[in-house]
Every structure is written in structure tokens, then in C-alpha cells.
Design a protein around this motif. Sequence first.
Motif, PDB file in Angstrom:
ATOM      1  N   ASP A 233       0.842  -1.194   0.000  1.00 19.16           N
ATOM      2  CA  ASP A 233       0.000   0.000   0.000  1.00 19.16           C
ATOM      3  C   ASP A 233       0.882   1.251   0.000  1.00 19.16           C
ATOM      4  OD1 ASP A 233      -2.095  -1.736   0.170  1.00 19.16           O
ATOM      5  OD2 ASP A 233      -2.750  -1.137   2.179  1.00 19.16           O
ATOM      6  N   ALA A 234       0.288   2.369  -0.374  1.00 12.24           N
ATOM      7  CA  ALA A 234       1.019   3.628  -0.374  1.00 12.24           C
ATOM      8  C   ALA A 234       0.057   4.770  -0.085  1.00 12.24           C
ATOM      9  CB  ALA A 234       1.715   3.855  -1.719  1.00 12.24           C
ATOM     10  N   VAL A 235       0.596   5.865   0.409  1.00  5.60           N
ATOM     11  CA  VAL A 235      -0.186   7.067   0.675  1.00  5.60           C
ATOM     12  C   VAL A 235       0.467   8.239  -0.035  1.00  5.60           C
ATOM     13  CG1 VAL A 235      -0.793   8.763   2.455  1.00  5.60           C
ATOM     14  CG2 VAL A 235      -1.180   6.334   2.870  1.00  5.60           C
ATOM     15  N   GLU A 236      -0.365   9.050  -0.673  1.00  3.15           N
ATOM     16  CA  GLU A 236       0.115  10.284  -1.310  1.00  3.15           C
ATOM     17  C   GLU A 236      -0.551  11.462  -0.626  1.00  3.15           C
ATOM     18  OE1 GLU A 236      -0.509  13.796  -3.671  1.00  3.15           O
ATOM     19  OE2 GLU A 236      -2.058  12.244  -3.641  1.00  3.15           O
ATOM     20  N   VAL A 237       0.251  12.439  -0.210  1.00  2.00           N
ATOM     21  CA  VAL A 237      -0.253  13.648   0.439  1.00  2.00           C
ATOM     22  C   VAL A 237       0.201  14.855  -0.369  1.00  2.00           C
ATOM     23  CG1 VAL A 237      -0.178  15.073   2.524  1.00  2.00           C
ATOM     24  CG2 VAL A 237      -0.232  12.578   2.725  1.00  2.00           C
ATOM     25  N   ASP A 238      -0.731  15.743  -0.681  1.00  2.00           N
ATOM     26  CA  ASP A 238      -0.381  16.960  -1.411  1.00  2.00           C
ATOM     27  C   ASP A 238       0.365  17.926  -0.492  1.00  2.00           C
ATOM     28  OD1 ASP A 238      -1.629  15.940  -3.598  1.00  2.00           O
ATOM     29  OD2 ASP A 238      -3.323  17.333  -3.591  1.00  2.00           O
ATOM     30  N   SER A 239       1.327  18.640  -1.079  1.00  2.00           N
ATOM     31  CA  SER A 239       2.036  19.690  -0.355  1.00  2.00           C
ATOM     32  C   SER A 239       2.275  20.845  -1.322  1.00  2.00           C
ATOM     33  CB  SER A 239       3.384  19.165   0.180  1.00  2.00           C
ATOM     34  OG  SER A 239       4.376  19.196  -0.834  1.00  2.00           O
ATOM     35  N   PRO A 240       2.633  22.019  -0.823  1.00  2.00           N
ATOM     36  CA  PRO A 240       2.892  23.145  -1.719  1.00  2.00           C
ATOM     37  C   PRO A 240       4.008  22.868  -2.728  1.00  2.00           C
ATOM     38  CG  PRO A 240       2.642  23.908   0.539  1.00  2.00           C
ATOM     39  CD  PRO A 240       2.710  22.418   0.596  1.00  2.00           C
ATOM     40  N   LEU A 241       4.877  21.893  -2.425  1.00  2.00           N
ATOM     41  CA  LEU A 241       6.000  21.580  -3.316  1.00  2.00           C
ATOM     42  C   LEU A 241       5.728  20.337  -4.165  1.00  2.00           C
ATOM     43  CD1 LEU A 241       8.986  22.264  -0.878  1.00  2.00           C
ATOM     44  CD2 LEU A 241       7.984  23.794  -2.582  1.00  2.00           C
ATOM     45  N   GLY A 242       4.505  19.812  -4.089  1.00  3.57           N
ATOM     46  CA  GLY A 242       4.177  18.615  -4.866  1.00  3.57           C
ATOM     47  C   GLY A 242       3.780  17.450  -3.981  1.00  3.57           C
ATOM     48  N   ALA A 243       3.626  16.293  -4.605  1.00  9.28           N
ATOM     49  CA  ALA A 243       3.171  15.110  -3.873  1.00  9.28           C
ATOM     50  C   ALA A 243       4.277  14.552  -2.984  1.00  9.28           C
ATOM     51  CB  ALA A 243       2.710  14.045  -4.860  1.00  9.28           C
ATOM     52  N   VAL A 244       3.875  14.079  -1.797  1.00 11.99           N
ATOM     53  CA  VAL A 244       4.779  13.399  -0.876  1.00 11.99           C
ATOM     54  C   VAL A 244       4.204  11.996  -0.658  1.00 11.99           C
ATOM     55  CG1 VAL A 244       5.830  13.412   1.408  1.00 11.99           C
ATOM     56  CG2 VAL A 244       5.332  15.581   0.253  1.00 11.99           C
TER      57      VAL A 244
END
Length: 283
Positions: A233-244
Motif C-alpha cells: 500500500d502507499a499514501v500520497e499527500v499533497d504539499s505546496p512543493l508537490g506530492a509526498v
Amino acid sequence: MAPRQAPTIRQRRFGAELRRLRDAIGMSAPVAAERLGADRTMISNIESGRFGISEERLRRLASIYECDDSELIDALAAMTGGRSRGWWDEYRGKIPSDFLDVAELEHHATSLRTLQTAHIPGLFQTEDHARALFDLFVPALPRLEVELRIAHRLARHAVVANEPGLPYVGLVHEAALRMRIGGRKVARAQLDRLLEESERPNVRLLVIPFTAEGFPMAGDTMMYVSAASPHLDAVEVDSPLGAVFFDAPAQLANFRRRLDLVEQVALNPNESRDLILGIAGEL
């Protein structure tokens, strides 16, 4: 074999899981390479995503690492060999690479859970809504890049629309529904689109109302991607500098728990539809 210059998130995810298996038995990379009958640098290159590996070698490594999780081994085996091009590859070098990583993760997922507190879920955005969002960027994006980003975003919708539709749970805050991105007409069309998507048997749209008394990850935008094995599994979190991206077991468990808690304060599907209808009626 020439090393990959820019491994994708899925290639890095494959390597990271192999490293976890190796670390679990306390084996060094040189020892693993020796037992595999490979160059001593091969293991580190595989674990960084720079080199691919055949299914045969993957299964040999799993045996060397004393892994008896057949579900995980089969899921890793499906990630080996020559990487076939996905539809998102036509955008490589034209839009940010994390956009492509998100599309690739969605394509290979077994289910998706997302949380949006300020935006409509990307999979369900209309062309006009997406254009209005990208036009808000500061500094302004080149017109060609805006059109490419829109085309890419619209193409992602296939994972839930094509048969069999990918199971999807979308948590959306009421604030995102009330923002009139692009003006009243665009906002109304976007809400109508959400109502249509909520009718799909594989889609559950759950609205977090303003009346909810706080919840974990308030203000965040994230996606939980379930894989053929929960270890992948994986998690993607948006940030001001792009996806983390996150994939450590403790991190994944934490995000699952947070999403479970958010679902507890969200309206059920029928109540959510009623609220969306009410907001649309105000436009």
C-alpha cells in the motif's frame, strides 16, 4: 542493463519492500548479492529502483530473505520484468513527474480512499473546473502545460469509470463543495458531475459537514492506495512543493486509522447526496 535515471514511485516502492525484507533478517546487501549470484552493487540498485529484476530472481530473493508470504511474493512478482508503458507516459517530461506517479499508483491499485478538504476529488473534476483551478496558479502556468495537465487529469477518471470500476471512497469537506471555482455555472456543473459519479456502484462519496466538530487531517489532501498485498500500500499527500509519498508500515497504519476516524464524522452516502443537491440548488 542501463540504470534508470528517474525511477517511478512504483519502481521505488518495489525496491523499498525488498529492502524491508532483507533488513528483517539482518542480511547485508553484499551477502544477498553473493547468495543471488549477482554483482555486489546489484542489490542496492534494485532497492533504489534504479534496476529492474526478473520474476525468477525476485522469487529467489524472497527465498533468500525467508519470506513465506505468498500474497506479497505474487504481488511483487507482478511488478517485475520489463515495464510496459502506461497512458500517463505520454506526458513524461511535459508535466510534473508526481502527476504521473499518482496516475500509475491509481492504475495498479485494488481500491482508493481519498480525503479532500478544499478541493473536489481530481478523479471527478470537470474540464472547466480543472482549468479554472490551474488558471489560479501563481506564477501563471504556460497555456500548453495547463491543457496537458487538464487532459491528464481527465484521463485518470478511467480507473473508476471503466469496467470493473475500481472501488473508491471519497471524503469531501463541505467547504470544497461550496467554493465557486470558475463561477456559478462551472460550480453547478461540477456538483452535478459529483452527483452522477456518486451513483456508480463502486463509488462512495461521503461529505464532511460544517457541523462536524473537528476531525483528523483537517486541511489535508491525501490518497490511500491499496495494493494487491497490504504490504505494498502507499499514501500520497499533497504539499505546496508537490506530492509526498509514504509507505512505511507504521505510517500506513496511522493513515488508515485517521481515515477511519474521518469517516465516523462524515455523512452517509444518502445524506451526502442530499447536501450536495442542496448546495447545487443555491447556485
